[in-house]
Motif scaffolding. Structure first.
Motif, PDB file in Angstrom:
ATOM      1  N   MET A   1      41.985  28.469  30.428  1.00  0.00           N
ATOM      2  CA  MET A   1      40.988  28.424  31.468  1.00  0.00           C
ATOM      3  C   MET A   1      41.356  29.358  32.611  1.00  0.00           C
ATOM      4  N   ALA A   2      42.630  29.432  32.968  1.00  0.00           N
ATOM      5  CA  ALA A   2      43.036  30.247  34.112  1.00  0.00           C
ATOM      6  C   ALA A   2      42.646  31.706  33.924  1.00  0.00           C
ATOM      7  N   GLU A   3      42.790  32.232  32.712  1.00  0.00           N
ATOM      8  CA  GLU A   3      42.439  33.631  32.489  1.00  0.00           C
ATOM      9  C   GLU A   3      40.933  33.847  32.504  1.00  0.00           C
ATOM     10  N   ASP A   4      40.154  32.805  32.240  1.00  0.00           N
ATOM     11  CA  ASP A   4      38.705  32.927  32.308  1.00  0.00           C
ATOM     12  C   ASP A   4      38.212  32.932  33.745  1.00  0.00           C
ATOM     13  N   GLY A   9      46.337  40.882  37.532  1.00  0.00           N
ATOM     14  CA  GLY A   9      47.055  41.801  36.660  1.00  0.00           C
ATOM     15  C   GLY A   9      46.238  43.017  36.288  1.00  0.00           C
ATOM     16  N   GLU A  10      46.286  43.365  35.033  1.00  0.00           N
ATOM     17  CA  GLU A  10      45.619  44.573  34.538  1.00  0.00           C
ATOM     18  C   GLU A  10      44.256  44.291  33.917  1.00  0.00           C
ATOM     19  N   MET A  11      43.670  43.120  34.211  1.00  0.00           N
ATOM     20  CA  MET A  11      42.355  42.783  33.651  1.00  0.00           C
ATOM     21  C   MET A  11      41.295  43.753  34.164  1.00  0.00           C
ATOM     22  N   GLY A  12      40.394  44.123  33.287  1.00  0.00           N
ATOM     23  CA  GLY A  12      39.249  44.908  33.729  1.00  0.00           C
ATOM     24  C   GLY A  12      38.260  43.997  34.450  1.00  0.00           C
ATOM     25  N   PHE A  13      37.759  44.419  35.594  1.00  0.00           N
ATOM     26  CA  PHE A  13      36.900  43.545  36.386  1.00  0.00           C
ATOM     27  C   PHE A  13      35.561  43.282  35.714  1.00  0.00           C
ATOM     28  N   THR A  14      34.953  44.308  35.142  1.00  0.00           N
ATOM     29  CA  THR A  14      33.615  44.150  34.569  1.00  0.00           C
ATOM     30  C   THR A  14      33.607  43.131  33.426  1.00  0.00           C
ATOM     31  N   SER A  15      34.527  43.265  32.486  1.00  0.00           N
ATOM     32  CA  SER A  15      34.561  42.305  31.376  1.00  0.00           C
ATOM     33  C   SER A  15      34.916  40.908  31.882  1.00  0.00           C
ATOM     34  N   PHE A  18      31.788  39.163  33.606  1.00  0.00           N
ATOM     35  CA  PHE A  18      30.787  38.704  32.641  1.00  0.00           C
ATOM     36  C   PHE A  18      31.270  37.468  31.889  1.00  0.00           C
ATOM     37  N   ARG A  19      32.565  37.418  31.553  1.00  0.00           N
ATOM     38  CA  ARG A  19      33.114  36.233  30.901  1.00  0.00           C
ATOM     39  C   ARG A  19      33.056  35.038  31.858  1.00  0.00           C
TER      40      ARG A  19
END
Length: 81
Positions: A1-4, A9-15, A18-19
């Motif tokens: 859940m935390a990653e959702d 970090g290096e997560m892309g903001f756009t994806s 939307f998630r």
């Protein structure tokens, strides 16, 4: 859940956004603090802002789980009334 929910970090903001927007049953309480006026330099600004956020987090009492329980109780009370 935390990653959702959390963007870090290096997560892309756009994806990520939307998630996040696709999640169901997600509840959030947004609180804005006072403006930080200690702006001698960016280091003082960032330290002051971090301290204020930490203090606001501490005011939640039992932490995040207590805030979630309170939100759920308010939600169900609104539905049932």
């Amino acid at each position: 859940m935390a990653e959702d929910v959390c963007w870090w970090g290096e997560m892309g903001f756009t994806s990520h956004i939307f998630r996040l927007l696709g999640l169901r049953g997600l509840m959030a309480q947004i609180r804005f603090g006072e403006e930080v006026v200690e702006r001698e330099d960016r280091f003082v600004l960032s330290e002051t802002a971090q301290a204020r956020v930490a203090a606001m987090y501490g005011e939640l009492g039992g932490g995040v789980s207590a805030a979630v329980e309170q939100c759920e109780a308010e939600f169900f009370e609104a539905i049932l009334s």
